[in-house]
Design a protein around this motif. Structure first.
Motif, PDB file in Angstrom:
ATOM      1  N   PHE A 263       0.826  -1.214  -0.208  1.00 53.78           N
ATOM      2  CA  PHE A 263      -0.051   0.012   0.014  1.00 53.78           C
ATOM      3  C   PHE A 263       0.972   1.218   0.042  1.00 53.78           C
ATOM      4  CE2 PHE A 263       0.612  -1.205   4.383  1.00 53.78           C
ATOM      5  CZ  PHE A 263       0.910  -0.027   5.282  1.00 53.78           C
TER       6      PHE A 263
ATOM      7  N   THR B 186      -8.650  -3.927  -5.409  1.00 55.74           N
ATOM      8  CA  THR B 186      -7.590  -2.753  -4.731  1.00 55.74           C
ATOM      9  C   THR B 186      -8.645  -1.971  -3.743  1.00 55.74           C
ATOM     10  OG1 THR B 186      -6.046  -3.017  -6.555  1.00 55.74           O
ATOM     11  CG2 THR B 186      -5.845  -1.264  -5.020  1.00 55.74           C
TER      12      THR B 186
ATOM     13  N   ILE C  80     -11.295  -1.099  -7.997  1.00 53.70           N
ATOM     14  CA  ILE C  80     -10.765  -0.365  -6.740  1.00 53.70           C
ATOM     15  C   ILE C  80     -11.926   0.300  -6.172  1.00 53.70           C
ATOM     16  CG2 ILE C  80     -10.384   1.911  -7.887  1.00 53.70           C
ATOM     17  CD1 ILE C  80      -8.579   2.713  -5.640  1.00 53.70           C
TER      18      ILE C  80
ATOM     19  N   ARG D  22      -3.517  -3.039  -1.752  1.00 54.86           N
ATOM     20  CA  ARG D  22      -4.021  -4.494  -2.226  1.00 54.86           C
ATOM     21  C   ARG D  22      -3.541  -5.384  -1.286  1.00 54.86           C
ATOM     22  NH1 ARG D  22      -3.014  -7.340  -7.891  1.00 54.86           N
ATOM     23  NH2 ARG D  22      -4.737  -8.874  -7.698  1.00 54.86           N
TER      24      ARG D  22
ATOM     25  N   LEU E 171      -0.673  -1.473  -8.415  1.00 53.83           N
ATOM     26  CA  LEU E 171      -0.802  -2.724  -7.604  1.00 53.83           C
ATOM     27  C   LEU E 171      -1.684  -3.732  -8.129  1.00 53.83           C
ATOM     28  CD1 LEU E 171      -1.525  -0.711  -4.415  1.00 53.83           C
ATOM     29  CD2 LEU E 171       0.446  -1.847  -4.723  1.00 53.83           C
TER      30      LEU E 171
ATOM     31  N   ALA F 117      -3.376   2.192  -7.829  1.00 53.15           N
ATOM     32  CA  ALA F 117      -4.225   1.238  -7.936  1.00 53.15           C
ATOM     33  C   ALA F 117      -3.793   0.533  -9.087  1.00 53.15           C
ATOM     34  CB  ALA F 117      -5.645   1.720  -7.896  1.00 53.15           C
TER      35      ALA F 117
ATOM     36  N   GLY G 192      -5.120  -5.804 -10.072  1.00 48.95           N
ATOM     37  CA  GLY G 192      -6.465  -5.836  -9.634  1.00 48.95           C
ATOM     38  C   GLY G 192      -7.270  -5.315 -10.840  1.00 48.95           C
TER      39      GLY G 192
END
Length: 390
Positions: free
Chosen positions: A78, A105, A138, A98, A133, A130, A135
């Motif tokens: 994070f 996320t 979000i 995440r 990270l 995001a 995913g």
């Protein structure tokens, strides 16, 4: 959008970023890897915003505890973002992270003025975090885990803060809605209607006795040492809560105990924690309490209560429940509901009330169907498709 100094990603190492956009700039940093002054300012902003609010109480120490704990976990990644005005005043913040390989996320620890420009600058930078990270979506607010504060309250009228609910400005949901974010999760609070409580008692009133005859022992707080009780609750939560349905991610027992014990210490009613025990395991449990917000926000009586907030009736409300996976669909949840309804009526003079039940939870659908909804909460999200333009 103005001149931007981009973060350079090398593996998992991310350099701090400073984004300038007109009259504001955003600092991006990580706990333990950047200037500790930014970390302190990040924590202090919440105190600066709400310090004079009647229903606010300081949670800076708890937030530091949470951030430090999740920063040590290898499965969590994070970043924290702090928005600063040109004159040096901090005005907004957010944390983006995440957990492991979960497909989403999250963002949390969100604060922002009622200013769409500042919101756009802050959340565009958050979206960059995001995307990096990974995913597919979000959403938030979610402070790492549903074990902690999450969801905005959607009701706009002034009302008392409930312990355990995220404290925030009432316009936060509108900031996200105007920017095109959609509601991704909803929960509601409510009170069973009197006529339906009578029907509930008639239909399920015998369940507690039937469960006892089947070898389930009903326990209340005080029947077991607190540490033993907390350990049983932790094991049940670990088994029954999931990232998909509850937005819960497993935590170690020592951390769970550190978070849960201060809450437990404030509960005086033995029925505040109750459950059914069998073969040394907790098969189902529930926590309930009368809102003790005044003890936290105005312990010494020095604050003047706002006149535009009408005191809510004293309510003993169910705040959390869990049933073991292999016991779902049994008489355990209705049995606990009956016991809670009887206690609420006899001691507090009202029908069963409950807080923050997810509308996606099929196990509580029947309870919601016989109740009057008193408040609504939600998280907001958006798909992660492409990087926003800078």
């Amino acid at each position: 959008m103005g001149k931007t100094q981009r973060t350079i990603a090398r593996g998992d190492a991310i350099r701090p970023l400073t984004r300038r956009a007109g009259r504001v700039r955003v600092h991006r940093f990580r706990a333990g890897e950047s200037d500790s002054e930014l970390y302190d300012r990040f924590l202090a902003l919440r105190e600066q915003i709400y310090g004079d609010d009647y229903f606010f109480y300081s949670d800076a120490d708890l937030h530091r505890q949470l951030i430090d704990y999740y920063a040590r976990r290898p499965d969590y990644r994070f970043e924290m973002l702090l928005c600063e005005q040109r004159d040096g005043e901090d005005i907004a913040r957010v944390l983006v992270g995440r957990a492991g390989d979960l497909p989403w996320t999250f963002f949390g620890f969100f604060e922002c003025p009622r200013d769409s420009t500042t919101f756009s600058v802050l959340m565009d930078a958050a979206l960059e975090s995001a995307y990096r990270l990974g995913g597919n979506t979000i959403f938030g607010p979610l402070d790492f885990n549903s074990l902690h504060a999450w969801m905005f309250q959607l009701d706009s009228e002034p009302r008392e803060r409930w312990v355990g609910d995220l404290y925030h400005r009432s316009y936060y949901p509108a900031l996200f809605q105007r920017a095109g974010w959609r509601i991704t999760h909803e929960s509601v609070s409510g009170e069973v209607r009197p006529d339906r409580q009578a029907q509930l008692m008639k239909r399920f009133g015998s369940f507690p006795d039937q469960l006892r005859r089947q070898g389930f022992e009903f326990i209340r707080r005080g029947d077991l040492p607190d540490d033993e009780l907390v350990h049983l609750i932790w094991k049940l939560v670990e088994e029954s809560f999931t990232p998909d349905l509850h937005r819960y991610v497993s935590v170690d027992y020592d951390f769970f105990r550190a978070i849960f014990r201060p809450f437990l210490a404030r509960l005086s009613d033995p029925f505040s924690v109750s459950g059914f025990l069998k073969d040394g395991k907790l098969a189902a449990y529930g926590t309930s309490f009368v809102n003790y917000i005044e003890d936290l926000c105005n312990a010494d009586g020095s604050k003047v209560r706002p006149t535009n907030v009408v005191p809510e009736p004293r309510r003993f409300s169910v705040y959390g429940t869990a049933v073991a996976k292999d016991r779902r669909g049994s008489k355990l949840f209705p049995g606990l509901t009956v016991i809670g309804a009887q206690h609420s009526q006899r001691r507090y003079g009202h029908c069963l009330t409950w807080r923050r039940t997810s509308v996606a939870n099929p196990g509580t659908a029947s309870l919601r169907a016989i109740s009057t909804v008193t408040s609504r909460h939600a998280t907001f999200g958006r798909p992660l498709v492409q990087l926003p333009s800078s």
